[in-house]
Motif scaffolding. Structure first.
Motif, PDB file in Angstrom:
ATOM      1  N   UNK A   1       0.801  -1.222   0.000  1.00 42.32           N
ATOM      2  CA  UNK A   1       0.000   0.000   0.000  1.00 42.32           C
ATOM      3  C   UNK A   1       0.840   1.282   0.000  1.00 42.32           C
ATOM      4  N   UNK A   2       2.104   1.150  -0.311  1.00 35.70           N
ATOM      5  CA  UNK A   2       3.000   2.305  -0.424  1.00 35.70           C
ATOM      6  C   UNK A   2       3.524   2.350  -1.849  1.00 35.70           C
ATOM      7  N   UNK A   3       3.502   3.531  -2.427  1.00 39.45           N
ATOM      8  CA  UNK A   3       3.999   3.693  -3.790  1.00 39.45           C
ATOM      9  C   UNK A   3       5.474   4.095  -3.730  1.00 39.45           C
ATOM     10  N   UNK A   4       6.359   3.186  -4.222  1.00 44.61           N
ATOM     11  CA  UNK A   4       7.791   3.470  -4.233  1.00 44.61           C
ATOM     12  C   UNK A   4       8.197   3.966  -5.619  1.00 44.61           C
ATOM     13  N   UNK A   5       9.096   4.936  -5.610  1.00 42.08           N
ATOM     14  CA  UNK A   5       9.501   5.597  -6.860  1.00 42.08           C
ATOM     15  C   UNK A   5      11.016   5.561  -6.944  1.00 42.08           C
ATOM     16  N   UNK A   6      11.537   4.906  -7.997  1.00 40.36           N
ATOM     17  CA  UNK A   6      12.984   4.846  -8.230  1.00 40.36           C
ATOM     18  C   UNK A   6      13.394   5.994  -9.136  1.00 40.36           C
TER      19      UNK A   6
ATOM     20  N   UNK B   1      17.992  10.247  -8.234  1.00 40.38           N
ATOM     21  CA  UNK B   1      18.478  10.878  -6.995  1.00 40.38           C
ATOM     22  C   UNK B   1      18.269   9.988  -5.777  1.00 40.38           C
ATOM     23  N   UNK B   2      17.605   8.860  -5.944  1.00 40.98           N
ATOM     24  CA  UNK B   2      17.394   7.969  -4.817  1.00 40.98           C
ATOM     25  C   UNK B   2      16.040   7.294  -4.878  1.00 40.98           C
ATOM     26  N   UNK B   3      15.646   6.720  -3.751  1.00 42.61           N
ATOM     27  CA  UNK B   3      14.379   6.002  -3.644  1.00 42.61           C
ATOM     28  C   UNK B   3      13.408   6.838  -2.808  1.00 42.61           C
ATOM     29  N   UNK B   4      12.207   7.070  -3.360  1.00 39.55           N
ATOM     30  CA  UNK B   4      11.180   7.870  -2.694  1.00 39.55           C
ATOM     31  C   UNK B   4       9.927   7.011  -2.527  1.00 39.55           C
ATOM     32  N   UNK B   5       8.998   7.508  -1.678  1.00 34.21           N
ATOM     33  CA  UNK B   5       7.740   6.794  -1.530  1.00 34.21           C
ATOM     34  C   UNK B   5       6.612   7.757  -1.196  1.00 34.21           C
ATOM     35  N   UNK B   6       5.390   7.332  -1.524  1.00 35.13           N
ATOM     36  CA  UNK B   6       4.166   8.059  -1.201  1.00 35.13           C
ATOM     37  C   UNK B   6       3.275   7.130  -0.395  1.00 35.13           C
ATOM     38  N   UNK B   7       2.864   7.577   0.785  1.00 40.76           N
ATOM     39  CA  UNK B   7       2.001   6.777   1.627  1.00 40.76           C
ATOM     40  C   UNK B   7       0.547   7.079   1.331  1.00 40.76           C
ATOM     41  N   UNK B   8      -0.322   6.137   1.654  1.00 46.76           N
ATOM     42  CA  UNK B   8      -1.743   6.344   1.466  1.00 46.76           C
ATOM     43  C   UNK B   8      -2.212   7.520   2.320  1.00 46.76           C
ATOM     44  N   UNK B   9      -3.055   8.356   1.721  1.00 48.53           N
ATOM     45  CA  UNK B   9      -3.624   9.479   2.444  1.00 48.53           C
ATOM     46  C   UNK B   9      -2.681  10.636   2.625  1.00 48.53           C
ATOM     47  N   UNK B  10      -1.497  10.565   2.029  1.00 49.77           N
ATOM     48  CA  UNK B  10      -0.517  11.649   2.170  1.00 49.77           C
ATOM     49  C   UNK B  10       0.233  11.794   0.857  1.00 49.77           C
ATOM     50  N   UNK B  11       0.103  12.946   0.232  1.00 47.58           N
ATOM     51  CA  UNK B  11       0.749  13.143  -1.066  1.00 47.58           C
ATOM     52  C   UNK B  11       2.137  13.750  -0.932  1.00 47.58           C
ATOM     53  N   UNK B  12       2.625  13.845   0.263  1.00 47.90           N
ATOM     54  CA  UNK B  12       3.951  14.423   0.475  1.00 47.90           C
ATOM     55  C   UNK B  12       5.016  13.389   0.116  1.00 47.90           C
TER      56      UNK B  12
END
Length: 928
Positions: A339-344, A347-358
């Motif tokens: 349920x976490x969107x990981x983005x490669x 510059x590194x590895x990022x993620x977006x959590x449910x209910x939070x677009x930060x």
């Protein structure tokens, strides 16, 4: 389907539960430099032909999908409102309203309707809104409502300031500032809604909503009116528009709603008022102040801003995630894990959590992240510094092999995977609850693409150059690598390898190929070349029936391998200049949602929308015809006559088409050759006289074409080809022929006279020349006779010498015989010497030589020049031979014996380089 778009938007919200700050539909900004007018754009309207009209603070804007046109009022004042109706464009300005209509030349011409002010005092008012109702046009200012119908204008004036007007279910509602809402009936205002709730309230709009009236206000939120009851409506958007000050409202065909605010851009909600998207300056909008909204065809939302214009495309089944901070960089892979969107990204590895677009950063992941893959419930991260497991949003290293590009499962082998890295292949095996990584030392080349042919055979493509076939042993501990660049591969640069329906396929710079096992060679792949094209790459996992491709124009298509049909296309304008060049990739999020990786974000695409959204191109419209920069009247019959040798310019448009360009063909037969136009204007020049058919059509990026617009052109013959000219020319030619004939006769007579005169002079000259020739001939004969005479004299002289020398020799012989008779031997010798001197006297020879040269033209000089080795005695012999003297005649002249002379002649022949069969006498007689 009517609710198709809302289904997709809700699906995205449910899938990610993200707030509206980052996700947004595609929108395109139009700046002042593009439409070349004022900053503020107060009103928006659409004509039946699809053209957009914008009320701008400097005039009227017209947009046909490709080109902006700008028109100004006669007094060049600001235009506050615009409405297109029945091919007429109505506008409102300061103390001025009227309409624009095209003239015969296709140019919009303005006609004022405000002449009523000549009879009354100026009211110092501006016209902010225009509506149509039952054939009447309504112009609204803050003070009055003017009704234009059947060529007449009437005025309705309420007691309070008019804030807005709305037409709902064929009824006109007039909203005032202090007296509530009126209904206009038979040009009379009838009170409709009143009360404290709407007192001193700026009502933005009234619309139909679930069999009720939805009333939106600038600062008090929304109200619902039903059965004479007015109640506040409190959806999620209500609080927002109170804070941000609502300025414009629009309801979409699918029930979604659009709210344009003064302070914070545009909000798009569902029919419950829950926010789906927010478009503002934070995510790319030019300006946060929305002056007006307009919905065009194909779900195109146009936004008039305080500084610019924006087009929001609500029709395509995609949304964008944009990171305007620049922190994210280039995205290479996206995956949803627990349920976490990981983005490669790079510059590194990022993620977006449910209910939070930060956007959040995974600690210690800085650097290039290439690949994300879920295996056995664990998330692998291929990184520039190695390969990691992502656990609780933290990294755990499991391999030090740098650059984890690609990770593939070994067929028919549980828990065994092979990875392509910067330095070759790495094997991963899950044993005893841990992942064991072993570098396969047989390869050290960088491997970016890897697929399995079977359980023990794989194909690997070098990151930049080369193709290899790899054989594994039974334990996957060692490999045997064979280079296949010389097995028929068209190019070993930029090779990509795929396993498509159990065929090993290769994409090279020259097109698609495949491996043919029976001949162990690489051959052309006709199916893929025909289906995708030689310049198209696959950017999705190849084991899917629906592949995602990208062609050379950056158009992305979902293509079925079963029938070659395209199920969905994304035009390049929605991600222009944002594709990660060389790393383009589509990642599958779930069964129907895909992510397209971009710079500073990604795009979410719903594959379930399997119908191509783009409408077919529409037939072009003829806009203008110019002849040498002068406008030509537009003929409804589309048949035109043009003067000869003049430049013809034809402008077309197709406002109802999208992502299109124009093509043209010129023919006088059934066959057409189509050529792409650089713009909407076609210029023709140097056309010969005759009839032409010029065809136009609109074509979109998918290759769909519109119906054809045909113009029949006739280029008139030049002035020198008409009948009057031919008559005048015939008369002139006759006169000229008569004059030339007469001149010819006179000329011939003069020529005959001159010819006779010349012939007489020629005869005289010929006679003179003949006489001169005779004189020269006589002189030559005289000279020849003289030469003969001298030659005879010379011969006589030579014969006399011969005879003299013979006599002296006889005397010498007699004396020699009687030597005894001389008492004095000295006297004897003196006598012999005198005889010898008389025989070879030097002065006699010089005299002979001079005379001989006179007769034979420098015979001696030429002979000595050519043969300088000749002696004085040799020259004498040559002269005597030249004179035809015999050997017995020459011997006494030379005071030698005949035998001695013959020996000398033989030596002379060798000095003259004569062969044995050559005659010395013939050579000297003919010597010149």
């Amino acid at each position: 389907m009517k609710y198709k778009s809302i289904f997709f938007l809700i699906l995205i919200v449910l899938c990610f539960n993200a707030s509206y700050a980052q996700y947004a539909p595609f929108f395109q900004n139009y700046t002042l430099t593009e439409f070349n007018a004022g900053n503020q754009n107060w009103d928006i309207s659409f004509a039946d032909n699809g053209k957009l009209y914008v009320a701008n603070d400097k005039g009227l804007l017209e947009f046909d999908g490709l080109k902006w046109n700008f028109y100004q009022l006669p007094n060049k004042t600001i235009i506050r409102s615009v409405m297109a109706y029945n091919n007429v464009i109505y506008t409102g300005s300061y103390e001025e309203f009227g309409y624009w209509k095209k003239n015969k030349k296709g140019v919009l011409v303005y006609t004022s309707l405000s002449n009523f002010q000549e009879q009354e005092k100026s009211l110092d008012e501006e016209f902010w809104q225009i509506l149509h109702h039952n054939g009447a046009i309504l112009f609204r200012s803050f003070a009055n409502l003017y009704i234009y119908k059947d060529g007449k204008i009437s005025k309705v004036r309420p007691e309070s300031t008019i804030i807005s007007c709305s037409v709902v279910n064929n009824k006109v509602y007039v909203s005032t500032l202090k007296d509530g809402i009126y209904m206009l009936r038979d040009d009379v205002l009838i009170p409709f809604i009143n009360g404290d709730a709407l007192y001193d309230t700026k009502i933005v709009s009234i619309s139909s909503f679930k069999n009720k009236l939805l009333i939106t206000t600038a600062l008090k939120g929304c109200y619902l009116y039903n059965n004479n009851t007015l109640k506040a409506w409190k959806p999620q958007i209500n609080t927002i528009i109170k804070e941000q000050q609502l300025n414009s409202f629009l309801e979409l065909d699918n029930g979604n709603m659009v709210f344009g605010t003064i302070k914070n851009g545009v909000y798009i909600t569902n029919n419950l008022g829950n926010v789906l998207f927010h478009i503002s300056k934070e995510n790319g909008l030019l300006n946060n102040t929305v002056l007006n909204l307009g919905l065009g065809k194909n779900n195109k939302l146009w936004v008039g801003l305080d500084n610019g214009i924006a087009l929001v495309d609500l029709n395509y089944n995609h949304v964008l995630y944009n990171d305007n901070s620049g922190e994210l960089g280039a995205v290479y892979d996206v995956i949803k894990y627990k349920k976490v969107l990981y983005i490669a990204s790079n510059t590194g590895l990022f993620y977006l959590e449910e209910g939070n677009d930060r956007l959040k950063f995974v600690e210690n992941s800085q650097g290039q992240v290439w690949n994300l893959k879920e295996i056995n419930g664990e998330l692998f991260c291929g990184h520039n510094d190695g390969t990691f497991l992502v656990q609780d949003k933290k990294l755990k290293k499991i391999s030090n092999a740098t650059g984890g590009w690609v990770l593939k499962k070994v067929p028919e082998a549980n828990n065994t995977y092979i990875q392509g890295t910067y330095a070759g292949l790495v094997r991963y095996k899950y044993e005893n609850g841990e992942w064991q990584a072993v570098h396969l030392g047989g390869t050290t080349i960088p491997i970016k693409y890897l697929v399995f042919e079977d359980a023990f055979t794989a194909w690997a493509a070098h990151a930049y150059k080369g193709l290899y076939r790899i054989k594994f042993d039974e334990t996957y501990d060692s490999v045997d690598v064979e280079n296949y660049k010389n097995k028929g591969l068209w190019s070993d640069y930029n090779v990509r390898v795929y396993n498509i329906k159990n065929d090993i396929c290769f994409k090279t710079n020259q097109g698609w190929q495949k491996y043919e096992a029976l001949i162990d060679s690489i051959v052309p792949n006709t199916l893929l070349n025909d289906t995708f094209g030689q310049d198209t790459n696959i950017i999705s996992e190849p084991y899917l029936d629906l592949l995602v491709t990208k062609n050379k124009t950056d158009r992305i298509s979902f293509v079925s391998l079963e029938n070659g049909n395209t199920n969905l296309e994304l035009p390049n304008k929605i991600f222009k200049d944002r594709l990660v060049v060389g790393g383009e990739s589509i990642s599958q999020i779930n069964d129907s949602i895909y992510a397209l990786n971009l710079y500073d974000g990604f795009m979410l695409i719903n594959k379930a929308e399997n119908v191509r959204q783009a409408t077919l191109p529409q037939e072009p419209i003829l806009e203008h015809i110019e002849v040498d920069k002068s406008l030509f009247d537009i003929n409804p019959a589309d048949a035109y006559e043009f003067p000869f040798n003049q430049k013809i310019s034809i402008s077309v448009s197709s406002p109802n088409s999208s992502n299109h360009f124009f093509e043209y063909a010129i023919s006088n037969s059934d066959s057409l050759n189509w050529y792409q136009m650089d713009s909407e204007r076609l210029e023709l020049s140097n056309l010969s006289n005759g009839d032409y058919s010029v065809h136009f059509r609109a074509t979109n990026l998918s290759g769909d074409v519109s119906s054809v617009k045909t113009l029949k052109l006739k280029v008139l013959p030049p002035w020198y080809k008409n009948s009057l000219f031919f008559l005048f020319t015939g008369l002139l030619i006759s006169l000229l022929a008569y004059g030339l004939h007469k001149r010819k006769i006179n000329k011939e007579q003069n020529a005959l006279h001159e010819k006779l005169k010349i012939e007489q002079e020629t005869l005289l000259k010929e006679k003179a020349i003949e006489n001169d020739k005779k004189i020269v001939q006589l002189k030559n004969e005289s000279l020849k006779n003289e030469v003969k005479l001298k030659s005879k004299q010379l011969a006589n002289t030579a014969m006399s010498l011969v005879k003299k020398n013979e006599s002296l020799l006889e005397i010498k012989n007699e004396i020699s015989k009687n030597k005894i008779g001389f008492e004095n031997s000295l006297a004897y010798k003196r006598l012999l010497r005198k005889i010898d001197n008389s025989i070879g006297h030097k002065d006699e020879w010089q005299l002979f030589e001079y005379n001989f040269n006179q007769v034979h033209e420098e015979f001696f000089n030429e002979l000595k020049s050519k043969y300088p080795q000749l002696t004085h005695k040799d020259l004498k012999i040559c002269a005597y031979i030249k004179m035809n003297l015999l050997t017995k005649e020459i011997a006494p002249l030379m005071n030698v014996s005949i035998r001695g002379l013959e020996t000398h002649r033989y030596r002379l022949k060798r000095k003259l380089n004569l062969e044995n069969d050559k005659s010395l006498a013939d050579y000297l007689r003919n010597f010149q």
